[in-house]
Design an enzyme around this catalytic site. Structure first.
Site, PDB file in Angstrom:
ATOM      1  N   GLY A   1       0.817  -1.198   0.000  1.00 34.95           N
ATOM      2  CA  GLY A   1       0.000   0.000   0.000  1.00 34.95           C
ATOM      3  C   GLY A   1       0.848   1.245   0.000  1.00 34.95           C
ATOM      4  O   GLY A   1       1.990   1.253  -0.458  1.00 34.95           O
ATOM      5  N   ILE A   2       0.277   2.305   0.550  1.00 34.29           N
ATOM      6  CA  ILE A   2       0.971   3.574   0.625  1.00 34.29           C
ATOM      7  C   ILE A   2       1.431   3.792   2.061  1.00 34.29           C
ATOM      8  O   ILE A   2       0.840   3.264   3.005  1.00 34.29           O
ATOM      9  CB  ILE A   2       0.054   4.738   0.179  1.00 34.29           C
ATOM     10  CG1 ILE A   2       0.846   6.041   0.058  1.00 34.29           C
ATOM     11  CG2 ILE A   2      -1.136   4.890   1.127  1.00 34.29           C
ATOM     12  CD1 ILE A   2       0.029   7.192  -0.522  1.00 34.29           C
ATOM     13  N   GLY A   3       2.493   4.548   2.226  1.00 31.94           N
ATOM     14  CA  GLY A   3       2.935   4.889   3.569  1.00 31.94           C
ATOM     15  C   GLY A   3       4.403   4.626   3.774  1.00 31.94           C
ATOM     16  O   GLY A   3       5.121   4.164   2.883  1.00 31.94           O
TER      17      GLY A   3
ATOM     18  N   ILE B   1       6.038   2.453   5.765  1.00 29.41           N
ATOM     19  CA  ILE B   1       6.550   1.085   5.814  1.00 29.41           C
ATOM     20  C   ILE B   1       6.719   0.496   4.421  1.00 29.41           C
ATOM     21  O   ILE B   1       7.783  -0.062   4.118  1.00 29.41           O
ATOM     22  CB  ILE B   1       5.655   0.203   6.718  1.00 29.41           C
ATOM     23  CG1 ILE B   1       5.806   0.658   8.178  1.00 29.41           C
ATOM     24  CG2 ILE B   1       6.025  -1.271   6.576  1.00 29.41           C
ATOM     25  CD1 ILE B   1       4.913  -0.076   9.152  1.00 29.41           C
TER      26      ILE B   1
ATOM     27  N   GLU C   1      -3.381  -3.646  -5.492  1.00 30.97           N
ATOM     28  CA  GLU C   1      -4.596  -2.841  -5.644  1.00 30.97           C
ATOM     29  C   GLU C   1      -4.267  -1.362  -5.738  1.00 30.97           C
ATOM     30  O   GLU C   1      -4.946  -0.602  -6.393  1.00 30.97           O
ATOM     31  CB  GLU C   1      -5.564  -3.096  -4.494  1.00 30.97           C
ATOM     32  CG  GLU C   1      -5.156  -2.513  -3.163  1.00 30.97           C
ATOM     33  CD  GLU C   1      -6.186  -2.776  -2.081  1.00 30.97           C
ATOM     34  OE1 GLU C   1      -6.557  -1.831  -1.385  1.00 30.97           O
ATOM     35  OE2 GLU C   1      -6.612  -3.926  -1.942  1.00 30.97           O
TER      36      GLU C   1
ATOM     37  N   ILE D   1      -3.824  -2.738  12.794  1.00 30.32           N
ATOM     38  CA  ILE D   1      -3.956  -1.917  13.999  1.00 30.32           C
ATOM     39  C   ILE D   1      -3.471  -2.700  15.206  1.00 30.32           C
ATOM     40  O   ILE D   1      -2.764  -2.177  16.065  1.00 30.32           O
ATOM     41  CB  ILE D   1      -5.412  -1.457  14.168  1.00 30.32           C
ATOM     42  CG1 ILE D   1      -5.765  -0.467  13.048  1.00 30.32           C
ATOM     43  CG2 ILE D   1      -5.641  -0.835  15.543  1.00 30.32           C
ATOM     44  CD1 ILE D   1      -7.223  -0.085  12.980  1.00 30.32           C
TER      45      ILE D   1
ATOM     46  N   GLY E   1      -8.698  -4.574   0.337  1.00 30.74           N
ATOM     47  CA  GLY E   1      -8.221  -5.745  -0.396  1.00 30.74           C
ATOM     48  C   GLY E   1      -7.264  -6.605   0.399  1.00 30.74           C
ATOM     49  O   GLY E   1      -6.614  -7.485  -0.171  1.00 30.74           O
TER      50      GLY E   1
END
Length: 426
Positions: A207-209, A211, A230, A305, A328
């Protein structure tokens, strides 16, 4: 496509309509503003979407009696509305949402979208977001497009004829940009640990971010990595330009960077513009487990989380408060485990910013299990990698406690002993 003013376009939207808002950075801000200018004339309006960037004024308290929003992923601009009861979260796998629209399970009357200008053949591009948006457009009775020269023209399922659009509004406004924050030492350590699990020839989902970006920064010496994800951000650009990302080993669309939506800065939007190596496809295909598993060594890198000591993953809520969504994650975690040589990874800091352990004896009351204990293969923190596959609960607890923050290990060991008679971390 008939070009009209924003006010004229939204004047055609009747009361009692269900309106789809184009996803993420493609949310058509000019059309949304025009819609809100005539909001006092409307009643019983429904909005459906995944998450969007930028303002969502239709979810503000002042319009709670006019608009109600259903989101398949809770973004920052809707968290308070969901918490207050003005908006609803619908947990559906992202791979299945297009079918929800096409089947009429969730009917769409109007689609408000943002597209690139038409090319000489009469086609526009959905640009940064194909995801569930194509299905909404095909299902809607009225399609209104914000036509923006700043929207990149991406290849794939998002190339649609202007005949699918009833009215267009010219709006040359900059796209919303999302910059990744600086990578912290903790995130860098997590990225290094995750990168140690990535093999040459792997197909990545991330994903984004910070990490994901930290992980990508440690992959410069790898070879023939592929992307089937995705979403992606500009962390992939440097590796693509260095020849690390080639997609040569992929079975599904080899040599292509495959995504469903993207978000980042102008650098990313310029990179994907008219780039034949990038394919933006519908989430019903990109997130389909039977498609994902065909690629070799699928390495799915997702976050959470909290994770309990049995391996249950909560990724969409903080207790009972909804924070994001299923999205996803399960599509790719399952697809990765079924891929030959695949790895399903949950990566997260060992503690929250307030020092609470993210590895817990039990999940918070009301927390949702997005990924089951049977699907997780690896959990990664800054303190190492816990491999969970096929391990009994006692051994899982030991492995997870070993990568928890040192300040919390003694408490976790005591709780694990009370539950499983686990002795120590060895």
């Amino acid at each position: 496509m008939k070009l009209v003013s924003p006010s004229r376009a939204v004047s055609l939207i009747p009361a009692n309509s269900t309106i789809f808002i184009h996803s993420v950075v493609a949310a058509p801000s000019v059309l949304i503003s025009a819609l809100m200018e005539r909001a006092s004339e409307l009643c019983n309006m429904q909005v459906v979407q995944i998450h969007t960037e930028g303002p969502a004024p239709y979810a503000e308290p002042a319009w709670g009696n006019t608009f109600r929003t259903t989101c398949f992923f809770v973004g920052a601009n809707l968290r308070q509305a969901v918490a207050d009861g003005r908006a609803d979260y619908a947990p559906v796998f992202l791979s299945e949402v297009p079918g929800v629209f096409r089947s009429g399970t969730v009917p769409v009357d109007v689609a408000l979208i943002q597209v690139s200008p038409p090319d000489r053949h009469g086609y526009v591009s959905l640009g940064t977001s194909v995801d569930i948006s194509l299905a909404a457009i095909e299902s809607a009775r009225l399609v209104i497009a914000q036509v923006n020269p700043h929207m990149p023209r991406t290849h794939g399922d998002g190339i649609i004829p202007v005949s699918m659009i009833h009215y267009g509004v010219e709006a040359p406004v900059p796209l919303h940009e999302v910059s990744s924050p600086a990578i912290t030492p903790v995130e860098s350590a997590i990225g290094r640990n995750v990168a140690s699990l990535v093999e040459d020839g792997a197909t990545l989902q991330m994903g984004i971010g910070s990490i994901p970006d930290a992980t990508l920064s440690f992959l410069a010496s790898h070879r023939d990595l592929g992307i089937h994800t995705e979403m992606f951000s500009e962390g992939v650009i440097d590796l693509a330009e260095k020849g690390v990302i080639t997609g040569a080993k992929k079975k599904v669309l080899p040599h292509k960077i495959v995504g469903s939506f993207l978000m980042g800065t102008r650098r990313l939007y310029d990179f994907v513009h008219d780039n034949p190596s990038v394919m933006m496809l519908e989430s019903s295909f990109v997130n389909d487990t039977s498609v994902i598993r065909q690629n070799p060594r699928v390495t799915a890198i997702n976050s959470a989380i909290e994770v309990d000591i049995t391996g249950q993953v909560c990724a969409d809520s903080i207790g009972t408060r909804h924070y994001s969504g299923i999205g996803g994650q399960m599509d790719f975690m399952r697809g990765a485990t079924l891929s030959e040589g695949g790895k399903a990874i949950i990566a997260m800091p060992s503690t929250t910013t307030s020092g609470v352990s993210r590895i817990a004896a039990t999940l918070n009351q009301g927390a949702g299990v997005v990924t089951t204990r049977g699907h997780v293969r690896y959990v990664v923190t800054e303190y190492g990698v816990a491999e969970l596959y096929a391990k009994p609960l006692r051994d899982r607890a030991r492995a997870l406690i070993a990568i928890a923050h040192p300040d919390h290990r003694e408490t976790l060991e005591r709780q694990a002993f009370e539950r499983y008679r686990v002795l120590g971390r060895n």
